[in-house]
Design a protein around this motif. Structure first.
Motif, PDB file in Angstrom:
ATOM      1  N   ALA A   1      24.657  29.379  45.556  1.00 45.13           N
ATOM      2  CA  ALA A   1      24.741  29.665  44.127  1.00 45.13           C
ATOM      3  C   ALA A   1      24.809  28.367  43.323  1.00 45.13           C
ATOM      4  CB  ALA A   1      25.956  30.541  43.830  1.00 45.13           C
ATOM      5  N   ALA A   2      25.455  27.343  43.891  1.00 47.62           N
ATOM      6  CA  ALA A   2      25.549  26.028  43.252  1.00 47.62           C
ATOM      7  C   ALA A   2      25.811  24.981  44.320  1.00 47.62           C
ATOM      8  CB  ALA A   2      26.683  26.011  42.217  1.00 47.62           C
ATOM      9  N   THR A   3      25.437  23.752  44.022  1.00 42.31           N
ATOM     10  CA  THR A   3      25.746  22.633  44.909  1.00 42.31           C
ATOM     11  C   THR A   3      26.287  21.473  44.077  1.00 42.31           C
ATOM     12  OG1 THR A   3      23.497  21.737  44.787  1.00 42.31           O
ATOM     13  CG2 THR A   3      23.983  23.218  46.624  1.00 42.31           C
ATOM     14  N   PHE A   4      27.220  20.749  44.674  1.00 40.83           N
ATOM     15  CA  PHE A   4      27.803  19.564  44.058  1.00 40.83           C
ATOM     16  C   PHE A   4      27.697  18.431  45.063  1.00 40.83           C
ATOM     17  CE2 PHE A   4      29.776  23.242  42.187  1.00 40.83           C
ATOM     18  CZ  PHE A   4      29.813  22.951  40.826  1.00 40.83           C
ATOM     19  N   GLU A   5      26.948  17.387  44.712  1.00 42.95           N
ATOM     20  CA  GLU A   5      26.811  16.220  45.572  1.00 42.95           C
ATOM     21  C   GLU A   5      27.847  15.196  45.115  1.00 42.95           C
ATOM     22  OE1 GLU A   5      22.622  15.084  46.411  1.00 42.95           O
ATOM     23  OE2 GLU A   5      22.196  16.746  45.031  1.00 42.95           O
ATOM     24  N   CYS A   6      28.779  14.879  46.022  1.00 41.84           N
ATOM     25  CA  CYS A   6      29.963  14.117  45.639  1.00 41.84           C
ATOM     26  C   CYS A   6      30.081  12.784  46.353  1.00 41.84           C
ATOM     27  CB  CYS A   6      31.219  14.924  45.975  1.00 41.84           C
ATOM     28  SG  CYS A   6      31.283  16.536  45.166  1.00 41.84           S
ATOM     29  N   PHE A   7      30.452  11.769  45.580  1.00 38.04           N
ATOM     30  CA  PHE A   7      30.903  10.502  46.132  1.00 38.04           C
ATOM     31  C   PHE A   7      32.352  10.707  46.548  1.00 38.04           C
ATOM     32  CE2 PHE A   7      33.209   6.493  45.426  1.00 38.04           C
ATOM     33  CZ  PHE A   7      32.567   5.699  46.358  1.00 38.04           C
ATOM     34  N   ASN A   8      32.698  10.275  47.738  1.00 41.18           N
ATOM     35  CA  ASN A   8      34.033  10.463  48.308  1.00 41.18           C
ATOM     36  C   ASN A   8      34.999   9.491  47.620  1.00 41.18           C
ATOM     37  OD1 ASN A   8      36.091  11.292  49.989  1.00 41.18           O
ATOM     38  ND2 ASN A   8      35.084  10.656  51.888  1.00 41.18           N
ATOM     39  N   ARG A   9      35.502   9.883  46.462  1.00 45.36           N
ATOM     40  CA  ARG A   9      36.263   8.982  45.573  1.00 45.36           C
ATOM     41  C   ARG A   9      37.666   8.661  46.082  1.00 45.36           C
ATOM     42  NH1 ARG A   9      36.362   8.622  39.297  1.00 45.36           N
ATOM     43  NH2 ARG A   9      38.497   7.957  38.884  1.00 45.36           N
ATOM     44  N   SER A  10      38.442   9.681  46.472  1.00 44.86           N
ATOM     45  CA  SER A  10      39.812   9.425  46.921  1.00 44.86           C
ATOM     46  C   SER A  10      40.327  10.548  47.798  1.00 44.86           C
ATOM     47  CB  SER A  10      40.755   9.207  45.730  1.00 44.86           C
ATOM     48  OG  SER A  10      40.683  10.288  44.840  1.00 44.86           O
ATOM     49  N   ARG A  11      41.388  10.238  48.545  1.00 42.09           N
ATOM     50  CA  ARG A  11      42.015  11.197  49.450  1.00 42.09           C
ATOM     51  C   ARG A  11      43.522  11.051  49.341  1.00 42.09           C
ATOM     52  NH1 ARG A  11      38.053   8.816  50.948  1.00 42.09           N
ATOM     53  NH2 ARG A  11      39.003   7.105  52.070  1.00 42.09           N
ATOM     54  N   TYR A  12      44.208  12.180  49.463  1.00 46.48           N
ATOM     55  CA  TYR A  12      45.671  12.195  49.388  1.00 46.48           C
ATOM     56  C   TYR A  12      46.203  13.074  50.505  1.00 46.48           C
ATOM     57  CZ  TYR A  12      44.524  10.618  44.708  1.00 46.48           C
ATOM     58  OH  TYR A  12      44.008   9.930  43.653  1.00 46.48           O
ATOM     59  N   GLN A  13      47.095  12.537  51.320  1.00 49.22           N
ATOM     60  CA  GLN A  13      47.743  13.339  52.354  1.00 49.22           C
ATOM     61  C   GLN A  13      48.941  14.039  51.741  1.00 49.22           C
ATOM     62  OE1 GLN A  13      48.616  11.243  55.964  1.00 49.22           O
ATOM     63  NE2 GLN A  13      46.520  10.570  56.222  1.00 49.22           N
ATOM     64  N   GLU A  14      48.940  15.353  51.826  1.00 53.43           N
ATOM     65  CA  GLU A  14      50.051  16.164  51.328  1.00 53.43           C
ATOM     66  C   GLU A  14      50.305  17.281  52.333  1.00 53.43           C
ATOM     67  OE1 GLU A  14      52.104  15.718  48.847  1.00 53.43           O
ATOM     68  OE2 GLU A  14      51.063  14.026  47.925  1.00 53.43           O
ATOM     69  N   GLY A  15      51.529  17.352  52.839  1.00 51.05           N
ATOM     70  CA  GLY A  15      51.849  18.391  53.813  1.00 51.05           C
ATOM     71  C   GLY A  15      50.942  18.280  55.017  1.00 51.05           C
ATOM     72  N   ASP A  16      50.367  19.407  55.434  1.00 52.11           N
ATOM     73  CA  ASP A  16      49.509  19.411  56.619  1.00 52.11           C
ATOM     74  C   ASP A  16      48.016  19.312  56.277  1.00 52.11           C
ATOM     75  OD1 ASP A  16      49.127  21.958  55.592  1.00 52.11           O
ATOM     76  OD2 ASP A  16      49.911  23.011  57.343  1.00 52.11           O
ATOM     77  N   HIS A  17      47.698  18.939  55.033  1.00 55.81           N
ATOM     78  CA  HIS A  17      46.309  18.831  54.595  1.00 55.81           C
ATOM     79  C   HIS A  17      46.023  17.471  53.952  1.00 55.81           C
ATOM     80  CE1 HIS A  17      45.851  23.030  55.462  1.00 55.81           C
ATOM     81  NE2 HIS A  17      44.627  23.036  54.994  1.00 55.81           N
ATOM     82  N   VAL A  18      44.746  17.169  53.832  1.00 61.50           N
ATOM     83  CA  VAL A  18      44.267  16.032  53.064  1.00 61.50           C
ATOM     84  C   VAL A  18      43.497  16.606  51.879  1.00 61.50           C
ATOM     85  CG1 VAL A  18      42.765  14.001  53.044  1.00 61.50           C
ATOM     86  CG2 VAL A  18      44.131  14.530  55.077  1.00 61.50           C
TER      87      VAL A  18
ATOM     88  N   VAL B   1      31.310  13.845  41.206  1.00 59.56           N
ATOM     89  CA  VAL B   1      30.034  14.557  41.297  1.00 59.56           C
ATOM     90  C   VAL B   1      28.921  13.676  40.735  1.00 59.56           C
ATOM     91  CG1 VAL B   1      28.753  16.629  40.673  1.00 59.56           C
ATOM     92  CG2 VAL B   1      31.227  16.770  41.118  1.00 59.56           C
ATOM     93  N   GLU B   2      27.935  13.375  41.593  1.00 58.02           N
ATOM     94  CA  GLU B   2      26.784  12.577  41.177  1.00 58.02           C
ATOM     95  C   GLU B   2      25.627  13.463  40.735  1.00 58.02           C
ATOM     96  OE1 GLU B   2      27.495   8.615  43.908  1.00 58.02           O
ATOM     97  OE2 GLU B   2      26.004  10.072  44.590  1.00 58.02           O
ATOM     98  N   ARG B   3      25.495  14.633  41.378  1.00 54.12           N
ATOM     99  CA  ARG B   3      24.449  15.604  41.007  1.00 54.12           C
ATOM    100  C   ARG B   3      24.990  16.997  41.256  1.00 54.12           C
ATOM    101  NH1 ARG B   3      19.782  12.353  44.085  1.00 54.12           N
ATOM    102  NH2 ARG B   3      20.962  13.118  45.849  1.00 54.12           N
ATOM    103  N   CYS B   4      24.569  17.933  40.420  1.00 52.16           N
ATOM    104  CA  CYS B   4      24.901  19.331  40.669  1.00 52.16           C
ATOM    105  C   CYS B   4      23.742  20.204  40.237  1.00 52.16           C
ATOM    106  CB  CYS B   4      26.197  19.749  39.971  1.00 52.16           C
ATOM    107  SG  CYS B   4      26.133  19.806  38.184  1.00 52.16           S
ATOM    108  N   THR B   5      23.619  21.339  40.908  1.00 54.97           N
ATOM    109  CA  THR B   5      22.589  22.322  40.568  1.00 54.97           C
ATOM    110  C   THR B   5      23.218  23.705  40.667  1.00 54.97           C
ATOM    111  OG1 THR B   5      21.846  22.576  42.854  1.00 54.97           O
ATOM    112  CG2 THR B   5      20.719  20.901  41.532  1.00 54.97           C
ATOM    113  N   HIS B   6      22.577  24.670  40.024  1.00 52.93           N
ATOM    114  CA  HIS B   6      22.995  26.063  40.187  1.00 52.93           C
ATOM    115  C   HIS B   6      21.763  26.954  40.143  1.00 52.93           C
ATOM    116  CE1 HIS B   6      22.654  25.947  35.825  1.00 52.93           C
ATOM    117  NE2 HIS B   6      22.569  27.259  35.858  1.00 52.93           N
ATOM    118  N   ARG B   7      21.873  28.070  40.821  1.00 48.87           N
ATOM    119  CA  ARG B   7      20.778  29.039  40.888  1.00 48.87           C
ATOM    120  C   ARG B   7      21.035  30.082  39.813  1.00 48.87           C
ATOM    121  NH1 ARG B   7      19.648  33.365  44.850  1.00 48.87           N
ATOM    122  NH2 ARG B   7      21.602  32.778  45.857  1.00 48.87           N
ATOM    123  N   HIS B   8      20.214  30.072  38.781  1.00 51.03           N
ATOM    124  CA  HIS B   8      20.387  30.993  37.656  1.00 51.03           C
ATOM    125  C   HIS B   8      20.384  32.444  38.141  1.00 51.03           C
ATOM    126  CE1 HIS B   8      20.437  32.184  33.493  1.00 51.03           C
ATOM    127  NE2 HIS B   8      19.454  33.036  33.741  1.00 51.03           N
TER     128      HIS B   8
END
Length: 169
Positions: free
Chosen positions: A121-138, A144-151
């Motif tokens: 339905a949509a795509t987001f092409e992302c530069f991996n800007r930052s990461r944060y460790q919180e609890g058991d997840h990152v 977002v450098e480019r995005c598209t959506h299917r009308h």
């Protein structure tokens, strides 16, 4: 009176917490990337959310126990593919452990080689800007450098452990 220095221990079980979180309906995404060796990876995630319009930022989170964590952490780019309502089988395949996720899956190559799934339905092409460790997840924040959506595409939704399609009220 001084505010508390830390949160109190939870008064609920992990199961109760998960059930309560399931009351929040979400969209369904497949987050994709390409490893330094050229291998395509992807996983189903519903932890996607917008952060900022200027600059355009999104976030998603990944378990620290995930086998793909090192690839997503080290790579320069990833793609968020928002699934359409007819992509339930793809969501289930990319959520399964040990499944052959990529056989027969059509995609184009996006920024940094991240797969852009056909039919999303949509795509987001992302530069991996930052990461944060919180609890058991990152928590990953992508610029977002480019995005598209299917009308006209209807998104795949997830609520209470089940998949749904949208219906206007």
């Amino acid at each position: 009176m001084n505010p508390p220095q830390q949160a109190r221990p939870p008064s609920f079980s992990a199961h109760e917490f998960r059930v309560a979180l399931g009351m929040f309906a979400t969209g369904v995404t497949i987050v994709t990337a390409r490893s330094a060796e050229g291998q395509v990876i992807g996983l189903t995630a519903n932890s996607f959310n917008s952060v900022s319009l200027s600059p355009p930022l999104v976030l998603w989170s990944l378990s620290q126990a995930a086998a793909s964590l090192s690839v997503f952490s080290a790579g320069s780019h990833y793609a968020i593919n928002v699934l359409a309502s007819d992509q339930k089988a793809l969501a289930e395949r990319f959520a399964s452990k040990g499944a052959d996720r990529w056989t027969g899956v059509a995609f184009d190559e996006g920024a940094g080689g991240a797969p852009l799934l056909h039919g999303a339905a949509a795509t987001f092409e992302c530069f991996n800007r930052s990461r944060y460790q919180e609890g058991d997840h990152v928590i990953f924040v992508g610029e977002v450098e480019r995005c598209t959506h299917r009308h006209g595409a209807s998104p795949l939704l997830f609520h209470g452990g089940r998949y749904y399609t949208e219906h206007p009220l």
